[in-house]
Scaffold this active site. Structure first.
Site, PDB file in Angstrom:
ATOM      1  N   ASP A 290      20.161  -0.528 -18.125  1.00  0.00           N
ATOM      2  CA  ASP A 290      21.487  -1.087 -18.230  1.00  0.00           C
ATOM      3  C   ASP A 290      22.468   0.056 -17.992  1.00  0.00           C
ATOM      4  OD1 ASP A 290      23.525  -2.832 -18.949  1.00  0.00           O
ATOM      5  OD2 ASP A 290      23.533  -2.003 -20.957  1.00  0.00           O
ATOM      6  N   ASP A 723      21.188  -1.641 -24.312  1.00  0.00           N
ATOM      7  CA  ASP A 723      21.731  -1.565 -25.665  1.00  0.00           C
ATOM      8  C   ASP A 723      22.349  -2.876 -26.138  1.00  0.00           C
ATOM      9  OD1 ASP A 723      23.859  -1.378 -23.821  1.00  0.00           O
ATOM     10  OD2 ASP A 723      25.148  -0.702 -25.445  1.00  0.00           O
ATOM     11  N   ASP A 727      20.850  -7.366 -22.497  1.00  0.00           N
ATOM     12  CA  ASP A 727      19.646  -6.691 -22.024  1.00  0.00           C
ATOM     13  C   ASP A 727      18.387  -7.232 -22.676  1.00  0.00           C
ATOM     14  OD1 ASP A 727      21.327  -4.956 -20.588  1.00  0.00           O
ATOM     15  OD2 ASP A 727      21.690  -3.851 -22.429  1.00  0.00           O
TER      16      ASP A 727
END
Lengths: 1093, 341
Positions: A290, A723, A727
């Site tokens: 990410d 995080d 995700d």
């Protein structure tokens, strides 16, 4: 989960009552305060902001950092206070819960009116409220029905690839077992014969059926079962227990307690949430990362600028530092004493600070530059009007950073009214003088993704009319006035833009233009006309803006650092050297994503970039026509064409060895079509050939789809790191999911297998822990395979000598305790302590990791080699020892019986197998010695006791006194030296030859560093300290950057725009902005909503 | 003291809040370890050591084996009268079946000379056979009735058999007596079994009972007046052999035999190996410190030692001609094919 115990205010009897999230029900009316997270999917009723507008941050969902606007229906604006809200009576009809984040359809039935609801009134769980005191909303979906949770996939139970391969090995062993039993049983059926009168096979007592020659088929069957129990030791049952134990200790003691992965700022150690996947960490080939919060800190800082052809700013970005360090130079962060450090401002150059810019070659340009920063923006000041205390509310952190920069340069923007901007300017007329200036804002030409620029027309107190413009270099350069001086600056600034861009900085060009009042007036009329037009307003506004945004004079450019997490570029570089390919999957815009890819060194100018974007004119044109089927078909064709073209090109590069590295950038919409089964293969082929891949504008589900495409399509081992809640599905889809811990959201961590505080700890987690785990587990598995196979094969050879009767070679106790006591502990010690090279060397030579990716240590070839030596050793054990049988074994002429022979063989097996373990160790601690010595000793202690006692229990006392009989002969000791030596002889030769002629990489590294003491404290790698002055460092770092002319100049900027942002303040109707991804789609539905109002 | 406790209480509370893992060599995986590297030098020296150790032992074992004199005489075929066609029927007829053999001493044999019989193709290690005994019964006179595991030779005529089971039932019963120049050579049959068997496994107050009274006679009979612990032929027989070809000690001749002596053997050929075409051999052998004649050990030792020596030479030559520099980075896979995929 603790998160569901958070408290939230719910309306009960005209009062707000605090209840935990988990008690929320559909239909509850709740209040969410500023910076609070939405506990469920809500329908926005009212906001403390005027016009029912509220701002939300969606970083948790899509990683985007700029705020989004949500607007309540006009009918519900009033329900702000509990008293009023309790009067709210209505019915909400809406779609079934689904996973589409960007759509919502429903109706609100209130006061017998039916009002359509759009995504614009929906606040999704996982987002948080910003810049709004509080909002009141109705719960629509809770818990697992929320859109975020619908995006989450079923939590898969993950098993490591190595374990799955182990299952195959076990199956092979089962097949071997069956084969052995089959051979034995056939032999038995053939053997049984009445002629062996001493076996009394013709008798008919109970249990004699097993050897009854009259029914050979029954003999076959029964012997089969006997042999299965006899050879069952070939299946290493204790292997699973041992592996679990080893992995458990590895994760709880080594990973969780690694000081190298402890982040002191957030007080977060690494956390292994499962112990299943330790060795999987050693084989990862693809990392899906990410962006926001993982690679970047979600913090924009004004870092550098170029004014009038001069670069200012001494800072060195991470990527520059990495480059310099690779070239053996160490750059010290020598902050000058007067450097100002503030959130959003990380700029160090005395030439511009405290009015020093007046002495620069072109102070007038500097002045314009600062004014442009202070005036041309859509930021709201908040709080006290002093430079220290003021807070800026900006739609995007970029904007705030620019205004903060202006403040620090002495142009302090402190107040905004609907028509003016007030700036406190220092040092303008002369040094040290401070004056408040009020600029009248006449027009704002807002930012959007097609215009890529933003302009403000303002009137100076002295009546001068100036247009300030900032935007992407491409659009600004198109609109610059010609002229000699301008041309020169253009050229220099362009170079600077490229430098900034390749350093991963986000750039904006600033320009201005003096306006003649007449020209302005005539233009303003057109503008007002366009603004009040009812249809195609935006398009008309854009056209009008074009008329005035021309003949600009370039001032310079800004460079904002999207602050990376610490050590990210270095870590990425290390991981790439380790043969890991890193893909960035982000919900962010394509420009931002490319920018970060540059900053992380994933993409550089030497790489061939393939960009597949849906933001092309052709696609836009078709989309404007609005036929959904046509759009889908067109984009699909377009994507297919692009893919084919890129693939052909990629293949041509691939065949030529010295071709450039490839990079692929693709956006979510194209990805949607590219993931279609018909194009999937092409996409996979292309992306696997690429060195790095960036997917932008992707939804959480697409992240998961990309992950599983590589996981299933390419059968590579994947790792996802992220995080936020967006995700989660990707984390669950990958073989290994990593969550970034230590920050607010916990969803990613809860879904992850490992949680680390910083992206850079991936290097430790993969290269050190993962690699070691892989090596260790491989050794443990192979060794277990070897020791059980060897042991069982001796038994098998014996079967041939017993008329296939299934007689045990070893005493029952020997056989049972072989795996439990005599060979159990040392292999666990190896599984815990073995390491080929130290952790610092593991990180210094990341290439070692490739052995794991290629699965070098647990291939069928390796298994076959071990199986070969197993067979060899078992033959040695059985036949060497059984020669004992015939002649006398001591000077008194006495002969050994079956149990003497078998005990001798067992002793040899135990000793050999334990010594063999020492041969596979790369490092031998005293625990190795203790456990290996202890195991052998345990055998002797056991046999001394076991053969020394005769118990009253009904057992066959075959072993009685056997070891003492054995030990009374010389023969025993001579055999004890011969058999292990002969058995290990071949293994030793193999290992010697292998190391000598076909060394593994780790063996070379071992040799290179054989004289180094493994110094404790995991000293950082040697750093060649070349001290440089900041100026030298800067020029060096700049000179190290790729010089090649490239298109990339680092533009990445977004803002929801002036109109929508200030709608509340100005009381002007603003067209509702949908989620950016769905922008175009929602455009078509917008007029409908508009009419309703 | 008081101040120190007061001072330490504060940091200890902060330490409790901190989640920083404590340093230990174990958790940081920094336990001191030796890292043996199998360098060419180490390989060569290891093989050199093996050579140095194994060759002398091999030579010693070979010498010991060569000092042992062994006479082997296969008699199962020759001891059947030439007019007998059905060997099994012949051997199963009751009565004496004497047979005379002559053994030629090729080399001087020092006393004691051990007399063995060797059987071939006799599966004493067959599962059905090995378990067919009852150790309780053999050791303890009070447990004559415990015959579990002994089937089908557990009882005869409703009475338990002592010793029960197939092993005892099939006791070997060929007899040998030796004479040299018509002087009888006495065969000492005391002390031919392992002491531990004699003293602990076979009771001195257990006497054979109801033995070989069944319908089929398996082998030898036992004197009912001698306790099992002194029936050494039985004790030797019941220490079952590991392989189907085995020798058992029959007795000792406690006089030296000279080279050229001719030994007459008076054989009682009673034991049936004919039904399963097993061979019967008579073996006279001396012993060394390593036991009987056994070239295998010496050859094995010399082979291992010799191979090691060969490898020492081979490796040394390779080492001298084409040495591999230790830790040469050019051997690293990523240096071997730069930019390899």
């Amino acid at each position: 989960m603790s998160i569901n115990n958070n408290m939230i205010d719910v309306l009960q009897d005209q009062k707000w009552e605090s209840i935990p999230w988990k008690k929320l029900q559909v239909g509850d009316i709740i209040k969410v305060k500023q910076d609070g997270f939405f506990p469920a999917d809500l329908l926005l009723l009212a906001s403390t902001n005027a016009d029912g507008v509220c701002y939300i941050e969606t970083a948790n969902l899509d990683g985007e950092t700029n705020l989004k606007i949500r607007k309540a229906l006009e009918k519900t604006w009033d329900y702000v206070t509990p008293e009023k809200a309790s009067e709210f009576k209505g019915e909400i009809q809406c779609e079934q819960p689904n996973n589409s984040l960007y759509t919502f359809t429903g109706n609100l039935l209130i006061q017998k009116q039916t009002l359509p609801l759009s995504p614009n009134q929906i606040l999704l769980r996982g987002c948080s409220l910003r810049n709004t005191e509080y909002i009141v909303g109705v719960v629509i979906f809770t818990g697992h029905e929320t859109k975020v949770m619908m995006n989450a996939m079923n939590v898969p139970s993950k098993r490591s690839t190595l374990e799955r391969k182990l299952d195959k090995l076990i199956l092979t062993l089962f097949a071997t077992l069956f084969m052995m039993c089959f051979i034995g049983a056939i032999g038995s059926a053939i053997f049984v014969n009445k002629k062996y009168f001493y076996l009394h096979l013709d008798s008919s007592e109970k249990g004699s059926a097993q050897f009854n020659p009259r029914n050979r088929f029954l003999v076959f069957l029964l012997t089969m079962f006997t042999l299965i129990t006899l050879y069952s030791t070939i299946i290493p049952i204790s292997l699973y227990v041992s592996i679990e134990m080893i992995k458990f200790i590895q994760s709880t003691q080594f990973i969780n307690k690694d000081l190298c992965m402890y982040h002191s700022e957030t007080n977060t150690p690494a956390l292994a949430r499962t112990s299943n996947l330790n060795e999987e960490l050693g084989q990862v080939e693809y990392i899906f990362s990410d962006k926001t919060g993982t690679l970047t800190r979600n913090l924009m800082e004004f870092f550098k600028c170029s004014i009038g052809g001069e670069v200012y700013g001494n800072g060195v970005t991470e990527i520059e530092r990495g480059l310099a360090e690779r070239n053996g130079m160490k750059i010290d962060e020598n902050k000058s004493a007067n450097a100002v450090q503030e959130r959003g401002f990380n700029f160090d150059d005395a030439r511009l600070m405290r009015g020093a810019w007046r002495n620069e070659p072109n102070p007038d340009v500097c002045k314009e530059f600062f004014r442009c920063l202070a005036i041309c923006h859509t930021v709201l000041p908040e709080g006290e009007e002093s430079p220290e205390k003021i807070k800026y509310q900006a739609a995007s952190p970029d904007e705030a950073a620019l205004v903060i920069a202006a403040k620090n340069f002495g142009f302090f923007f402190y107040r905004r009214t609907p028509t003016t901007i007030n700036v406190r300017e220092s040092h303008v007329e002369k040094m040290g003088k401070i004056q408040d200036v009020s600029y009248e804002i006449l027009n704002v030409l807002e930012f959007n993704s097609t215009r890529k620029r933003q302009s403000v027309v303002c009137r100076y107190p002295d009546g001068r009319l100036v247009l300030y413009c900032k935007g992407a270099d491409t659009v600004i350069y198109e609109r610059l006035a010609d002229g000699n001086t301008n041309n020169n600056i253009k050229k220099v600034t362009r170079e600077h833009l490229e430098l900034f861009g390749s350093a991963g900085l986000r750039t904006l060009c600033l320009a201005y233009k003096e306006l003649h009042p007449d020209v302005y007036e005539s233009w303003n009329e057109k503008f007002i006309q366009a603004k009040s037009s009812l249809n195609d307003r935006e398009k008309k506004l854009d056209e009008v803006a074009e008329l005035i945004e021309n003949d600009l004079i370039l001032i310079g450019s800004t460079a904002i650092e999207d602050k990376l997490q610490e050590g990210v570029p270095a870590c990425i570089e290390t991981l790439q050297r380790a043969g890991i390919k890193i893909w960035v999957l982000t919900g962010d815009k394509i420009e931002t994503a490319i920018n970060i890819a540059y900053a992380c060194n994933l993409i550089n100018n030497e790489m061939k970039q393939f960009v597949i974007s849906s933001e092309t004119d052709a696609i836009r044109e078709v989309e404007d026509r609005g036929d959904q089927v046509e759009i889908a078909r067109f984009i699909k064709d377009e994507v297919k064409r692009e893919l084919k073209k890129c693939l052909e090109e990629a293949e041509s590069y691939f065949h030529s060895l010295s071709g450039p590295k490839l990079a692929l950038v693709i956006d979510g919409k194209c990805l949607m079509y590219a993931l279609d089964p018909s194009l999937r293969v092409m996409l996979l082929n292309l992306s696997l050939n690429c060195h790095s891949v960036v997917c932008c504008r992707v939804s959480p589900l697409q992240k998961a789809q990309v992950t599983s495409m590589v996981k299933k399509g390419a059968r590579k081992i994947t790792l996802s790191i992220g995080d936020g809640a967006n995700d989660v599905s990707m984390i669950q889809a990958a073989h290994v999911g990593i969550g970034i811990s230590g920050m607010e959201g916990m969803q990613a961590v809860m879904a992850s297998d490992f949680a680390i505080a910083q992206f850079r700890y991936l290097a430790d987690l993969l290269l050190v822990h993962g690699r070691w785990s892989y090596l260790r587990i491989c050794k443990v598995v192979i060794y277990f395979f070897y020791k059980n196979l060897t042991f069982t094969l001796t038994q098998f050879w014996f079967t041939f000598q017993t008329g296939f009767s299934g007689q045990r070679f070893y005493d029952d106790w020997f056989q049972s305790l072989y795996n439990v006591i005599f060979t159990a502990l040392p292999v666990i010690i190896v599984g815990l302590f073995d390491k080929d090279v130290s952790s610092s060397l593991s990180k210094k030579y990341p290439e070692l990791y490739m052995e794991g990716i290629k699965n070098v240590f647990f291939k069928w070839k390796v298994v076959a080699i071990w199986a070969f030596f197993s067979v060899y050793q078992s033959l040695i054990f059985f036949y060497f020892v059984s020669t004992t049988n015939l002649s006398a074994k001591n000077s008194a002429g006495k002969i050994f019986g079956l149990w003497d022979v078998s005990t001798m063989a067992f002793t040899c097996v135990v000793i050999t197998v334990n010594l063999r373990l020492l041969m596979i160790c790369n490092s031998i601690t005293r625990w190795h010695y203790i456990s290996v010595g202890g195991s052998i000793l345990a055998w002797f202690i056991f046999i001394f006791i076991y053969s020394g006692i005769s118990t009253p229990y009904d057992r066959q006392e075959n072993i009685y006194f056997v070891i003492y009989v054995l030990m009374s002969t010389f023969y025993f000791y001579i055999m004890l030296l011969l058999v292990p030596a002969a058995a290990l002889f071949c293994d030793f030769v193999y290992q010697g030859v292998q190391r000598w002629f076909f060394p593994y990489d780790y063996q070379i590294i071992q040799e290179m560093h054989r004289d180094e003491v493994d110094n404790t404290g995991r000293a950082q790698l040697l750093e060649v300290g070349n001290q440089l002055t900041p100026a030298e460092a800067r020029s060096y770092a700049i000179s190290q950057l790729p010089r090649e002319l490239s298109k990339h100049t680092g533009f990445a900027f977004d803002s929801p725009g002036y109109e929508s942002f200030f709608a509340a303040q100005l009381g002007v109707y603003a067209p509702p902005k949908a989620w950016d991804v769905a922008r175009r789609a929602s455009m078509r539905s917008k007029p409908k909503i508009g009419h309703k109002k | 003291m008081a101040t120190s406790t007061a001072g330490s209480s504060d940091p200890s509370t902060t330490r409790r809040q901190s989640k920083k893992p404590k340093y230990s060599k174990f958790t940081q995986q920094e336990l001191p370890a030796c890292k043996p590297i199998l360098t060419p030098r180490a390989v060569i020296s290891a093989f050199l050591i093996v050579t140095i150790v194994f060759v002398p032992i091999g030579v010693a074992s070979l010498i010991a084996s060569h000092d042992v004199v062994e006479i082997i005489d296969r008699y199962d075929a020759e001891c059947i009268p030439s007019n007998v066609t059905d060997k099994v029927a012949y051997i199963q007829t009751p009565g004496e079946k004497p047979c005379k053999r002559e053994l030629h001493v090729e080399k001087r044999m020092k006393s004691p000379i051990y007399v063995y019989y060797q059987l071939d193709n006799f599966y004493q290690n067959h599962r059905r056979y090995v378990k067919s005994r009852n150790d309780d019964q053999l050791r303890d006179s009070g447990k004559a009735n415990s015959v579990s595991g002994c089937e089908p030779e557990d009882d005869a005529n409703g009475m338990p058999i002592v010793p029960c089971g197939l092993i005892a039932w099939s006791l070997f019963n060929d007899t040998y007596s030796f004479s040299r120049n018509s002087n009888n050579l006495t065969v000492n049959k005391k002390g031919i079994s392992w002491k531990s068997d004699r003293e602990h496994k076979f009771g001195s107050d257990v006497f054979p009972k109801n033995f070989q009274n069944g319908s089929i006679i398996g082998g030898g009979h036992l004197d009912v007046n001698i306790p099992l612990s002194e029936q050494e032929d039985l004790i030797v027989w019941m220490r079952t052999a590991a392989l189907p070809t085995f020798r058992k000690l029959y007795g000792k001749i406690e006089v030296d035999l000279e080279k050229g002596d001719v030994i007459q053997v008076n054989l009682g050929n009673n034991y049936n190996t004919y039904s399963f075409s097993g061979k019967k051999k008579l073996v006279l052998s001396t012993t060394s410190w390593l036991g009987g004649k056994n070239d295998f050990l010496g050859i094995a030792y010399l082979t291992v030692g010799g191979l090691s020596f060969f490898l020492v030479l081979a490796f040394t030559i390779i080492y001298l001609i084409k040495p591999r520099q230790l830790g040469d980075p050019s051997y690293l896979s990523w240096n071997r094919n730069p930019g390899g995929h």
